[in-house]
Structures are given as C-alpha cells and as structure tokens.
Design a protein around this motif. Structure first.
Motif, PDB file in Angstrom:
ATOM      1  N   GLY A  26       0.733  -1.169  -0.126  1.00 13.86           N
ATOM      2  CA  GLY A  26       0.074  -0.150  -0.251  1.00 13.86           C
ATOM      3  C   GLY A  26       1.131   1.144  -0.024  1.00 13.86           C
ATOM      4  O   GLY A  26       0.500   2.501  -0.870  1.00 13.86           O
ATOM      5  N   VAL A  27       2.129   0.751   1.049  1.00 15.44           N
ATOM      6  CA  VAL A  27       3.120   2.662   0.892  1.00 15.44           C
ATOM      7  C   VAL A  27       3.396   2.494  -0.325  1.00 15.44           C
ATOM      8  O   VAL A  27       3.673   3.908  -1.244  1.00 15.44           O
ATOM      9  CB  VAL A  27       4.199   2.080   1.984  1.00 15.44           C
ATOM     10  CG1 VAL A  27       4.788   3.385   1.848  1.00 15.44           C
ATOM     11  CG2 VAL A  27       3.637   2.536   3.008  1.00 15.44           C
ATOM     12  N   LEU A  28       3.894   1.658  -1.045  1.00 19.95           N
ATOM     13  CA  LEU A  28       4.412   1.487  -2.348  1.00 19.95           C
ATOM     14  C   LEU A  28       3.896   1.797  -3.413  1.00 19.95           C
ATOM     15  O   LEU A  28       3.684   3.286  -4.148  1.00 19.95           O
ATOM     16  CB  LEU A  28       5.297   0.574  -3.196  1.00 19.95           C
ATOM     17  CG  LEU A  28       5.671  -0.098  -4.072  1.00 19.95           C
ATOM     18  CD1 LEU A  28       7.265   1.176  -3.863  1.00 19.95           C
ATOM     19  CD2 LEU A  28       6.325  -1.220  -4.169  1.00 19.95           C
ATOM     20  N   ALA A  29       2.434   1.521  -3.609  1.00 20.32           N
ATOM     21  CA  ALA A  29       1.478   1.848  -4.536  1.00 20.32           C
ATOM     22  C   ALA A  29       1.128   3.166  -4.702  1.00 20.32           C
ATOM     23  O   ALA A  29       1.353   4.544  -5.516  1.00 20.32           O
ATOM     24  CB  ALA A  29       0.211   0.981  -4.256  1.00 20.32           C
ATOM     25  N   GLY A  30       0.721   3.539  -3.173  1.00 23.87           N
ATOM     26  CA  GLY A  30       0.394   5.240  -2.889  1.00 23.87           C
ATOM     27  C   GLY A  30       1.573   5.926  -2.783  1.00 23.87           C
ATOM     28  O   GLY A  30       1.186   6.606  -3.484  1.00 23.87           O
ATOM     29  N   GLY A  31       2.649   5.619  -2.848  1.00 22.52           N
ATOM     30  CA  GLY A  31       3.670   7.047  -3.001  1.00 22.52           C
ATOM     31  C   GLY A  31       3.974   6.791  -4.761  1.00 22.52           C
ATOM     32  O   GLY A  31       3.997   8.120  -5.210  1.00 22.52           O
ATOM     33  N   LEU A  32       4.315   5.917  -5.418  1.00 24.76           N
ATOM     34  CA  LEU A  32       4.244   5.741  -6.766  1.00 24.76           C
ATOM     35  C   LEU A  32       2.459   6.849  -7.690  1.00 24.76           C
ATOM     36  O   LEU A  32       3.219   7.829  -8.398  1.00 24.76           O
ATOM     37  CB  LEU A  32       3.961   4.744  -7.840  1.00 24.76           C
ATOM     38  CG  LEU A  32       5.434   3.526  -7.218  1.00 24.76           C
ATOM     39  CD1 LEU A  32       5.610   2.584  -7.361  1.00 24.76           C
ATOM     40  CD2 LEU A  32       6.840   4.994  -8.030  1.00 24.76           C
ATOM     41  N   LEU A  33       1.742   6.676  -6.764  1.00 25.03           N
ATOM     42  CA  LEU A  33       0.437   7.566  -7.780  1.00 25.03           C
ATOM     43  C   LEU A  33       0.561   8.922  -7.132  1.00 25.03           C
ATOM     44  O   LEU A  33       0.462   9.339  -7.844  1.00 25.03           O
ATOM     45  CB  LEU A  33      -0.951   6.366  -6.645  1.00 25.03           C
ATOM     46  CG  LEU A  33      -0.893   5.571  -7.615  1.00 25.03           C
ATOM     47  CD1 LEU A  33      -2.742   4.767  -6.938  1.00 25.03           C
ATOM     48  CD2 LEU A  33      -1.213   5.542  -9.634  1.00 25.03           C
ATOM     49  N   ALA A 166       7.287  15.086  -4.608  1.00 23.16           N
ATOM     50  CA  ALA A 166       7.679  15.316  -3.073  1.00 23.16           C
ATOM     51  C   ALA A 166       6.812  15.018  -1.520  1.00 23.16           C
ATOM     52  O   ALA A 166       6.706  14.199  -1.118  1.00 23.16           O
ATOM     53  CB  ALA A 166       9.183  15.323  -2.307  1.00 23.16           C
ATOM     54  N   VAL A 167       6.233  15.779  -2.281  1.00 22.33           N
ATOM     55  CA  VAL A 167       4.801  16.601  -0.796  1.00 22.33           C
ATOM     56  C   VAL A 167       2.961  15.290  -1.214  1.00 22.33           C
ATOM     57  O   VAL A 167       2.865  14.888  -0.615  1.00 22.33           O
ATOM     58  CB  VAL A 167       4.011  17.506  -0.733  1.00 22.33           C
ATOM     59  CG1 VAL A 167       2.991  17.457   0.272  1.00 22.33           C
ATOM     60  CG2 VAL A 167       5.447  18.660  -0.406  1.00 22.33           C
ATOM     61  N   THR A 168       3.059  15.319  -2.740  1.00 20.78           N
ATOM     62  CA  THR A 168       2.448  14.570  -2.960  1.00 20.78           C
ATOM     63  C   THR A 168       2.471  13.050  -3.018  1.00 20.78           C
ATOM     64  O   THR A 168       1.638  11.758  -3.006  1.00 20.78           O
ATOM     65  CB  THR A 168       1.473  14.536  -4.732  1.00 20.78           C
ATOM     66  OG1 THR A 168       2.914  14.942  -5.370  1.00 20.78           O
ATOM     67  CG2 THR A 168       1.344  16.285  -3.938  1.00 20.78           C
ATOM     68  N   GLY A 169       3.307  12.140  -3.244  1.00 21.41           N
ATOM     69  CA  GLY A 169       4.142  10.927  -3.359  1.00 21.41           C
ATOM     70  C   GLY A 169       3.777  10.606  -1.337  1.00 21.41           C
ATOM     71  O   GLY A 169       3.385   9.726  -1.173  1.00 21.41           O
ATOM     72  N   LEU A 170       4.312  11.800  -0.600  1.00 24.39           N
ATOM     73  CA  LEU A 170       4.416  11.203   0.745  1.00 24.39           C
ATOM     74  C   LEU A 170       2.681  10.859   1.313  1.00 24.39           C
ATOM     75  O   LEU A 170       2.547  10.173   1.959  1.00 24.39           O
ATOM     76  CB  LEU A 170       4.799  12.327   1.564  1.00 24.39           C
ATOM     77  CG  LEU A 170       5.278  11.842   2.926  1.00 24.39           C
ATOM     78  CD1 LEU A 170       6.112  10.922   3.380  1.00 24.39           C
ATOM     79  CD2 LEU A 170       5.420  13.260   4.134  1.00 24.39           C
ATOM     80  N   VAL A 171       1.666  11.936   0.662  1.00 24.74           N
ATOM     81  CA  VAL A 171       0.649  11.840   1.538  1.00 24.74           C
ATOM     82  C   VAL A 171      -0.072  10.188   1.214  1.00 24.74           C
ATOM     83  O   VAL A 171      -0.735   9.826   1.157  1.00 24.74           O
ATOM     84  CB  VAL A 171      -0.241  13.392   0.550  1.00 24.74           C
ATOM     85  CG1 VAL A 171      -1.944  12.730   0.601  1.00 24.74           C
ATOM     86  CG2 VAL A 171       0.210  14.396   1.271  1.00 24.74           C
ATOM     87  N   GLY A 172       0.717  10.190  -0.946  1.00 27.27           N
ATOM     88  CA  GLY A 172       0.046   8.899  -1.171  1.00 27.27           C
ATOM     89  C   GLY A 172       0.945   8.098  -0.726  1.00 27.27           C
ATOM     90  O   GLY A 172       0.110   6.800  -0.782  1.00 27.27           O
TER      91      GLY A 172
END
Length: 215
Positions: A26-33, A166-172
C-alpha cells in the motif's frame, strides 16, 4: 493437474505472504501514484492584492470594519467579476473558479487572491478584481460613507503554491499505508470465517442417540 486447482494454489500463495506485505504494498503503490500526480500536474501560482476600507465623514473604524466584511463577500459576485474580466483578461467563469477573498475581524482589510498555472495571469486576476471592487465601493460611497483604497497590489509570484511531487508522494504513501493496514485488520477475520465454513459438522445429540439405538 486440473484447472480448478490453479486459483486455489494462487490464493494459498497470497495467504502465505507475511502480514506486513499488505502495508508495504500500500505504501509503495500510494507513493508511486501520489508522486506521479505531482509530476504530471502543472504547478499553480497564487497572487494576492489587498484593499482597505477607509471611513468617511460621520463614520468610524467599526463601520469601516463592517463594510470590509461585506465587500469581502461581494468581491466574488457576478456584478464585480463582470467588471474585473476587462482588466484580468479572462472570462467571468475563470474568475469565479480562481479568485478567493479573505477578511480580518480586527482590520478593515480585504485580501483578494487568485490562482493560475500562469504567474502573470494570477497577478492580473487579483488586481483586476481588487480594482473592480474599489470602483463598486466608490459608486456606493455617498450612501455608505465608506470607501476602498488599494493597500498593496499583487505582484507576479515566483514560486508555486501547489504541493510538489515529494509532498504528493508522501501523502499518497501515507494513504496507501493506511489502506494496507485496514486490509490487514480485515484479513484474519476472513480466515476465521473460512475455517468455520470448512470445518466438518458434528452430529447433534439426537442423531447420536438414534445411531446408538440402532446398534
């Protein structure tokens, strides 16, 4: 091996994965998206223009403060935006979607902010709405005895106000990790239900008694 056993083997392999793998996925997929969204989305810029309410004859600061609150609400109405589009160079619909106002409970000031992917356009929209608002206040000054003056013009913003990749990746990644954790909480419940379903049924007392009588 029949084809019916293939889905069962795949399901068994998924169950054999460690529990933390759901959170990691979940962390990997959310960070990529989230990071991809931040990269593909155009940066937005925000410019702010300030006008201040000035009391006239037989009025005081409290009256000017009240009219500043009122003009802050009027600034995004069609009557003001219709005049502002001449100086902003964009239609009323764009102004309605891009311009926001803010007032202070302590100072008779109105902040007019505009957001756009083009820095120059953001400044033009903020200044155009502020100028139109001042004109409307001047037209009603004979009745209100309160006018608006330009306190600070909006300048061309140099840095974007939209979140970076970077911010959107962290939120995702945070959202993906949360979803993975929720899935992890549901997973043991499903296993327990499946074990209850697969467990052989035990004969009831009546059935056991009948069998004993037959013997």
């Amino acid at each position: 091996m029949t084809e019916n056993h293939v889905p069962h083997r795949r399901t068994s392999r998924l169950r054999a994965l460690p529990p933390w793998s759901l959170v990691a996925a979940g962390v990997l997929a959310g960070g990529l998206l989230g990071g991809g969204y931040g990269v593909l989305k155009s940066p937005e810029y925000t410019a702010t223009s300030y006008v201040v309410a000035v009391p006239g004859e037989r009025t005081d600061t409290a009256t000017a403060l009240g009219f500043a609150q009122a003009y802050g609400r009027v600034a995004t109405q069609v009557a003001v935006l219709g005049d502002a589009q001449v100086w902003a160079g964009v239609p009323v619909r764009t102004l309605r979607d891009s311009v926001r106002t803010a007032t202070s409970p302590d100072a008779p000031m109105v902040a007019v902010s505009a957001t756009s992917v083009h820095p120059e356009q953001a400044a033009d929209m903020a200044n155009g709405v502020a100028r139109a608002l001042i004109r409307h206040a001047d037209a009603a000054k004979a009745d209100t005895r309160v006018g608006l003056v330009q306190f600070s013009r909006a300048g061309k913003p140099s840095t974007p106000t939209s979140p970076s990749a970077a911010v959107t990746g962290l939120v995702g990644a945070s959202a993906g990790g949360l979803l993975g954790a929720l899935a992890l909480l549901v997973r043991p419940k499903r296993r327990a239900e499946e074990e209850i379903t697969r467990s052989p049924s035990v004969p009831g007392p009546a059935v056991a008694a009948d069998a004993h009588g037959q013997l």
